[in-house]
Scaffold this active site. Sequence first.
Site, mmCIF file in Angstrom:
data_model
loop_
_atom_site.group_PDB
_atom_site.id
_atom_site.type_symbol
_atom_site.label_atom_id
_atom_site.label_comp_id
_atom_site.label_asym_id
_atom_site.label_seq_id
_atom_site.Cartn_x
_atom_site.Cartn_y
_atom_site.Cartn_z
ATOM 1 N N LYS A 1 0.838 -1.191 0.000
ATOM 2 C CA LYS A 1 0.000 0.000 0.000
ATOM 3 C C LYS A 1 0.881 1.253 0.000
ATOM 4 O O LYS A 1 1.804 1.381 0.814
ATOM 5 C CB LYS A 1 -0.918 0.017 1.221
ATOM 6 C CG LYS A 1 -1.990 -1.065 1.204
ATOM 7 C CD LYS A 1 -3.034 -0.799 0.133
ATOM 8 C CE LYS A 1 -4.206 -1.765 0.247
ATOM 9 N NZ LYS A 1 -5.248 -1.510 -0.772
ATOM 10 N N ASP B 1 -0.289 -0.421 -4.614
ATOM 11 C CA ASP B 1 -1.658 0.075 -4.650
ATOM 12 C C ASP B 1 -1.700 1.428 -3.967
ATOM 13 O O ASP B 1 -1.511 1.533 -2.749
ATOM 14 C CB ASP B 1 -2.591 -0.912 -3.944
ATOM 15 C CG ASP B 1 -4.050 -0.497 -3.996
ATOM 16 O OD1 ASP B 1 -4.354 0.545 -4.610
ATOM 17 O OD2 ASP B 1 -4.893 -1.223 -3.429
ATOM 18 N N ASP C 1 -9.128 0.054 -10.212
ATOM 19 C CA ASP C 1 -9.834 -0.562 -9.089
ATOM 20 C C ASP C 1 -11.071 0.257 -8.740
ATOM 21 O O ASP C 1 -12.171 -0.020 -9.229
ATOM 22 C CB ASP C 1 -8.898 -0.695 -7.891
ATOM 23 C CG ASP C 1 -9.572 -1.349 -6.684
ATOM 24 O OD1 ASP C 1 -10.756 -1.709 -6.763
ATOM 25 O OD2 ASP C 1 -8.909 -1.507 -5.641
ATOM 26 N N LYS D 1 -14.118 -6.639 -7.489
ATOM 27 C CA LYS D 1 -14.470 -6.971 -6.108
ATOM 28 C C LYS D 1 -15.986 -7.121 -6.026
ATOM 29 O O LYS D 1 -16.719 -6.268 -6.529
ATOM 30 C CB LYS D 1 -14.016 -5.873 -5.143
ATOM 31 C CG LYS D 1 -12.513 -5.690 -5.055
ATOM 32 C CD LYS D 1 -12.154 -4.517 -4.156
ATOM 33 C CE LYS D 1 -10.643 -4.307 -4.099
ATOM 34 N NZ LYS D 1 -10.279 -3.086 -3.344
ATOM 35 N N GLU E 1 -2.118 -0.399 -8.728
ATOM 36 C CA GLU E 1 -3.575 -0.246 -8.653
ATOM 37 C C GLU E 1 -3.949 1.209 -8.392
ATOM 38 O O GLU E 1 -3.324 1.883 -7.573
ATOM 39 C CB GLU E 1 -4.138 -1.094 -7.515
ATOM 40 C CG GLU E 1 -4.205 -2.571 -7.786
ATOM 41 C CD GLU E 1 -4.895 -3.286 -6.644
ATOM 42 O OE1 GLU E 1 -6.070 -2.939 -6.340
ATOM 43 O OE2 GLU E 1 -4.269 -4.179 -6.040
#
Length: 368
Positions: free
Chosen positions: A161, A189, A240, A264, A215
Amino acid sequence: MRIVKAEIFKARIALKMPFKTALGSGQATETLFIRLHTDDGLVGMGEASYMGTVVGETLSTGAAAAVEYARLLLDKNPLALKPLTKQMRSLLPNNPTTRSALDMALYDIVGQAVGMPIYALLGGERRPLTTDMTIGIDTPEAMTRTARDYVDRGFSAIKIKLGTAYREDIERVSRIRAEVGDDIQLRVDANQGWDHVTALKVLRELSSLDIQYCEQPVPACDLEGITYLRQLSPVPIMADEAVFDQYDAFRLIKRESCDYINIKLAKSGGIDTAMSISSVAEAAGIKCMIGCMAESRLGLTASAHLASALDNIVFYDLDGAEMHIDDPIEGGLVYHHGGEIELPTAPGLGATIDQTFLDQLEKISVTS
């Protein structure tokens, strides 16, 4: 067959440690569990894991929406998957996470009714899946220690992250690559944390570190920015938060704005729309990832069924339950060494929830 009762349970599952992204931090996941009962005695299970900064829903608003969806489904035939998912979206189009739980429960019932696990119901087969593990934002030193722990546990792919300050983000990834070596796949991401200028600067710096993809580097609304990056970035771009449904996917693909798409269930509203996203992407030659919020093994099992059935899904980020202190799920997917995932073969979802755990939760019942 018809649906005669819905039970809605509000849960809060603590995390092993605080988890931070560019969108915020948390110490627990807020989750809604759903049980749909039929007059034939079948019970379908579903889960909604909320991340309000992404989907605009919370546990409280989701519970209210779940009541409305449940009222819609009462006395309906659960085998009519397509009409029911369409009706739910028409009723409350902006509650995808809550809708995904009802969608999941419907697929669970249908799978049980025909005696097939969901991956087979979707026309697929039980194939090997291996999840990555995610490192939340922390100091470069702490993130490097976490990366070493994951590698020692056999994981071959790590998601990092980012999305804070330029220099700190570069240092995080550089230290982790130096620690884990060249054989570990690294993904980053930013969770919308950069503007397009900073994103390009960071990704150019990271290009020498063999980053598999980045991402959502810029805000979901910045279609010009993500398109700009896709044209100039040496690191492939994965959309995303910019993709909730097949229409979003089509819009980004038409603009040549991404190399990959993260699907997702909590964003798409469930399995039905997720399959449509994958189909649109596959037609354009775009591979997909199956991702997660912070679901328990119940919700992750549904995601894994989808990924197993669709070979256009080639990346797997299903580590949410690994972050939980408690695991109230019975059956469902099983994690093995290095993130290997074993899917259940029982009809439907193949997972349920410990009744003792449910008995401790606030419950809302909706009946005919």
